[in-house]
Design a protein around this motif. Sequence first.
Motif, PDB file in Angstrom:
ATOM      1  N   LEU A  10      49.804  39.338  50.955  1.00 55.66           N
ATOM      2  CA  LEU A  10      49.512  37.964  50.560  1.00 55.66           C
ATOM      3  C   LEU A  10      48.670  37.935  49.289  1.00 55.66           C
ATOM      4  O   LEU A  10      48.778  37.017  48.480  1.00 55.66           O
ATOM      5  N   ALA A  11      47.806  38.919  49.139  1.00 50.32           N
ATOM      6  CA  ALA A  11      46.987  39.016  47.923  1.00 50.32           C
ATOM      7  C   ALA A  11      47.689  39.804  46.838  1.00 50.32           C
ATOM      8  O   ALA A  11      47.615  39.464  45.660  1.00 50.32           O
ATOM      9  N   ILE A  12      48.402  40.851  47.229  1.00 49.11           N
ATOM     10  CA  ILE A  12      49.086  41.688  46.239  1.00 49.11           C
ATOM     11  C   ILE A  12      50.220  40.927  45.564  1.00 49.11           C
ATOM     12  O   ILE A  12      50.434  41.039  44.361  1.00 49.11           O
ATOM     13  N   GLY A  13      50.955  40.116  46.341  1.00 47.95           N
ATOM     14  CA  GLY A  13      52.140  39.451  45.820  1.00 47.95           C
ATOM     15  C   GLY A  13      51.916  38.054  45.297  1.00 47.95           C
ATOM     16  O   GLY A  13      52.878  37.351  44.978  1.00 47.95           O
ATOM     17  N   ASN A  14      50.669  37.612  45.191  1.00 44.57           N
ATOM     18  CA  ASN A  14      50.345  36.290  44.659  1.00 44.57           C
ATOM     19  C   ASN A  14      49.663  36.470  43.308  1.00 44.57           C
ATOM     20  O   ASN A  14      48.759  37.298  43.169  1.00 44.57           O
ATOM     21  N   LEU A  15      50.086  35.697  42.313  1.00 43.03           N
ATOM     22  CA  LEU A  15      49.525  35.888  40.970  1.00 43.03           C
ATOM     23  C   LEU A  15      48.306  35.022  40.683  1.00 43.03           C
ATOM     24  O   LEU A  15      47.788  35.040  39.559  1.00 43.03           O
ATOM     25  N   ALA A  16      47.832  34.240  41.659  1.00 40.46           N
ATOM     26  CA  ALA A  16      46.713  33.326  41.420  1.00 40.46           C
ATOM     27  C   ALA A  16      45.546  34.059  40.748  1.00 40.46           C
ATOM     28  O   ALA A  16      45.043  35.051  41.282  1.00 40.46           O
ATOM     29  N   PRO A  17      45.084  33.565  39.595  1.00 42.13           N
ATOM     30  CA  PRO A  17      43.977  34.233  38.902  1.00 42.13           C
ATOM     31  C   PRO A  17      42.623  33.993  39.557  1.00 42.13           C
ATOM     32  O   PRO A  17      41.664  34.725  39.292  1.00 42.13           O
ATOM     33  N   PHE A  18      42.506  32.959  40.394  1.00 44.38           N
ATOM     34  CA  PHE A  18      41.247  32.638  41.045  1.00 44.38           C
ATOM     35  C   PHE A  18      41.387  32.877  42.554  1.00 44.38           C
ATOM     36  O   PHE A  18      42.390  32.478  43.160  1.00 44.38           O
ATOM     37  N   ARG A  19      40.363  33.501  43.165  1.00 43.22           N
ATOM     38  CA  ARG A  19      40.457  33.912  44.565  1.00 43.22           C
ATOM     39  C   ARG A  19      39.117  33.739  45.251  1.00 43.22           C
ATOM     40  O   ARG A  19      38.078  34.109  44.707  1.00 43.22           O
ATOM     41  N   LEU A  20      39.168  33.185  46.476  1.00 36.57           N
ATOM     42  CA  LEU A  20      37.956  32.992  47.268  1.00 36.57           C
ATOM     43  C   LEU A  20      38.216  33.486  48.676  1.00 36.57           C
ATOM     44  O   LEU A  20      39.111  32.990  49.369  1.00 36.57           O
ATOM     45  N   MET A  72      34.382  22.303  47.591  1.00 42.33           N
ATOM     46  CA  MET A  72      33.701  22.189  46.298  1.00 42.33           C
ATOM     47  C   MET A  72      34.271  23.174  45.285  1.00 42.33           C
ATOM     48  O   MET A  72      34.404  22.851  44.102  1.00 42.33           O
ATOM     49  N   ALA A  73      34.623  24.386  45.746  1.00 40.11           N
ATOM     50  CA  ALA A  73      35.223  25.369  44.838  1.00 40.11           C
ATOM     51  C   ALA A  73      36.575  24.891  44.339  1.00 40.11           C
ATOM     52  O   ALA A  73      36.910  25.027  43.152  1.00 40.11           O
ATOM     53  N   MET A  74      37.356  24.295  45.227  1.00 42.66           N
ATOM     54  CA  MET A  74      38.683  23.798  44.845  1.00 42.66           C
ATOM     55  C   MET A  74      38.580  22.637  43.865  1.00 42.66           C
ATOM     56  O   MET A  74      39.322  22.575  42.878  1.00 42.66           O
ATOM     57  N   ALA A  75      37.655  21.723  44.130  1.00 45.70           N
ATOM     58  CA  ALA A  75      37.484  20.579  43.226  1.00 45.70           C
ATOM     59  C   ALA A  75      37.037  21.039  41.847  1.00 45.70           C
ATOM     60  O   ALA A  75      37.507  20.530  40.819  1.00 45.70           O
ATOM     61  N   GLY A  76      36.131  22.012  41.807  1.00 46.42           N
ATOM     62  CA  GLY A  76      35.634  22.491  40.519  1.00 46.42           C
ATOM     63  C   GLY A  76      36.638  23.317  39.753  1.00 46.42           C
ATOM     64  O   GLY A  76      36.649  23.304  38.516  1.00 46.42           O
ATOM     65  N   THR A  77      37.489  24.038  40.451  1.00 46.14           N
ATOM     66  CA  THR A  77      38.489  24.874  39.790  1.00 46.14           C
ATOM     67  C   THR A  77      39.649  24.039  39.273  1.00 46.14           C
ATOM     68  O   THR A  77      40.255  24.352  38.238  1.00 46.14           O
ATOM     69  N   GLN A 123      31.435  31.303  40.933  1.00 45.84           N
ATOM     70  CA  GLN A 123      31.854  30.846  39.609  1.00 45.84           C
ATOM     71  C   GLN A 123      31.445  31.834  38.529  1.00 45.84           C
ATOM     72  O   GLN A 123      32.211  32.118  37.605  1.00 45.84           O
ATOM     73  N   GLU A 124      30.245  32.389  38.645  1.00 45.68           N
ATOM     74  CA  GLU A 124      29.761  33.340  37.644  1.00 45.68           C
ATOM     75  C   GLU A 124      30.577  34.625  37.654  1.00 45.68           C
ATOM     76  O   GLU A 124      30.615  35.345  36.652  1.00 45.68           O
ATOM     77  N   ASN A 125      31.226  34.916  38.768  1.00 42.06           N
ATOM     78  CA  ASN A 125      32.078  36.102  38.853  1.00 42.06           C
ATOM     79  C   ASN A 125      33.525  35.775  38.474  1.00 42.06           C
ATOM     80  O   ASN A 125      34.465  36.447  38.895  1.00 42.06           O
ATOM     81  N   GLY A 126      33.698  34.749  37.677  1.00 38.96           N
ATOM     82  CA  GLY A 126      35.028  34.399  37.212  1.00 38.96           C
ATOM     83  C   GLY A 126      35.880  33.726  38.262  1.00 38.96           C
ATOM     84  O   GLY A 126      37.106  33.791  38.207  1.00 38.96           O
ATOM     85  N   ARG A 127      35.227  33.043  39.215  1.00 38.96           N
ATOM     86  CA  ARG A 127      35.917  32.369  40.319  1.00 38.96           C
ATOM     87  C   ARG A 127      36.765  33.351  41.120  1.00 38.96           C
ATOM     88  O   ARG A 127      37.900  33.072  41.497  1.00 38.96           O
ATOM     89  N   GLN A 128      36.185  34.488  41.367  1.00 39.15           N
ATOM     90  CA  GLN A 128      36.766  35.481  42.255  1.00 39.15           C
ATOM     91  C   GLN A 128      35.668  36.035  43.136  1.00 39.15           C
ATOM     92  O   GLN A 128      34.522  36.151  42.698  1.00 39.15           O
TER      93      GLN A 128
END
Length: 475
Positions: free
Chosen positions: A200-210, A115-120, A93-98
């Motif tokens: 999968l990572a390059i072509g997805n615009l999701a701002p949060f990544r785990l 827990m990450a999904m629920a919090g995001t 979370q401190e790393n911007g949810r990445q």
Amino acid sequence: MPDSTLTLRFEKGTLVLRDVPESDAPHLPAIRWDARVRGHRAPARFYRDIVLTIRKRGLAYRDEARAFQPLEVGYREELQARPYQAEALAAWQENGRQGVVILPTGAGKTILAVMAMAGTARPTLIHVPTIDLMHQWHGVLSKFLDVPVGRFGGGFSELAPFTVTTYDSALIHLDRIGNQFGLVVFDECHRLPGDQYKFLAIGNLAPFRLGLTATPERTDGRERDLYELCGKQVYRAFIHDLTGFTLAPYEVETIEVEMDPEEREAYEEAYAVYVGFLRDAKIDLGGPRGWQNFIWKAGRSPEGRAAFRAYLTQKRLSQAAREKDRAVWLLLQRHREDRVIIFTQDNEMAYRLGRLFLLPVLTHQTRPKERVAYLDAFRDGSYRVMVTSKVLNEGVDVPEANVAIIVSGSGSVREHVQRLGRILRARPGKTAVLYELIAKDTREYFVNQRRKRHHAYQGPDSVPDLQGQDTAPVD
């Protein structure tokens, strides 16, 4: 006057930006002019960085790229984070949810992700390598979260706010789902830097990544690509850190077996041909690109092709030495009350042991319904022993297993740690045992030693720690 507001759109894994002010274009990360669309274009993964830059520069913009909104997420059952899970979640979370979290197999990476999904609280796409894992994740998410959970792959086509997909299915449909999720989770994320899966990572615009893995190290050295695609390594725990608490205490025993005279003669003959070619061709397998150099030179002459056949022969003879059959039988007698998984390098050896000892065999050829039946029977104790080649290396949850017998395997440290992880899930009074069978006085001994070289057994050391960009959130 026509509307000149900067506009973002998603198109087949990319972002298309129109009406970018000329003076601001050089400051927007990764964009390039594309005359075909009379606008700028960038890989979708830069969506977060581009939006943050647009905001910092005070530009008016219209976001037509993302197709998701915040969610309301609650728990069906309360979750209590273990201390290391809480630390990992806080670091992410401190790393911007990445970022990438590295935890041993059995340490609860799936619960951490819940827990990450629920919090995001954003629509989330979870990538897994196998259909078995897709169903396993679906069950866990449905149990703990009150948000609809879908499956995408393996005959399922359910796009829901939280969706579990296989890597392969997500890749096929990336052009239509790459803008529908605010968070992407990559289980077994060490796969991500591969030549195809990286998209999968390059072509997805999701701002949060785990990213989740027990073993980020790759033989091709592309770990750095993983951290660029998913975010830097934010947390790591080792097997010895959790042994006796979250993970069962364990022992590892190597058993050397003799080859019979016929096998030994054939082995030495093949080995001499193989090593002779390495020497004559001045190939150092321990050097940079040593194996690639061998493959290249082996294909250029009859002697090289003979050397490659000899390599395969000596490897097969050591991995499938007949005395290993007897060693397996003796270990099964020793552990007749335990739950045992027998691992082999290939299907041929797995089926040979299955026929010899009348044991269920699980390989990639096993039909899905049969696979489910085998695993259920193993979990409830109807089957106490199961033979497998590689399909249980990764992800499948079999907490009842407490003994592993590695009859043969690759030199991959990842495979070694994954197989060890299958028996480390803690249960009251449990002590796990892993046996490795190797043919005496063969190259298999060195493969055995290489398999066990891993940070998990040596304690923490330096690992890549690439600094992320601006960590301000994007909705």
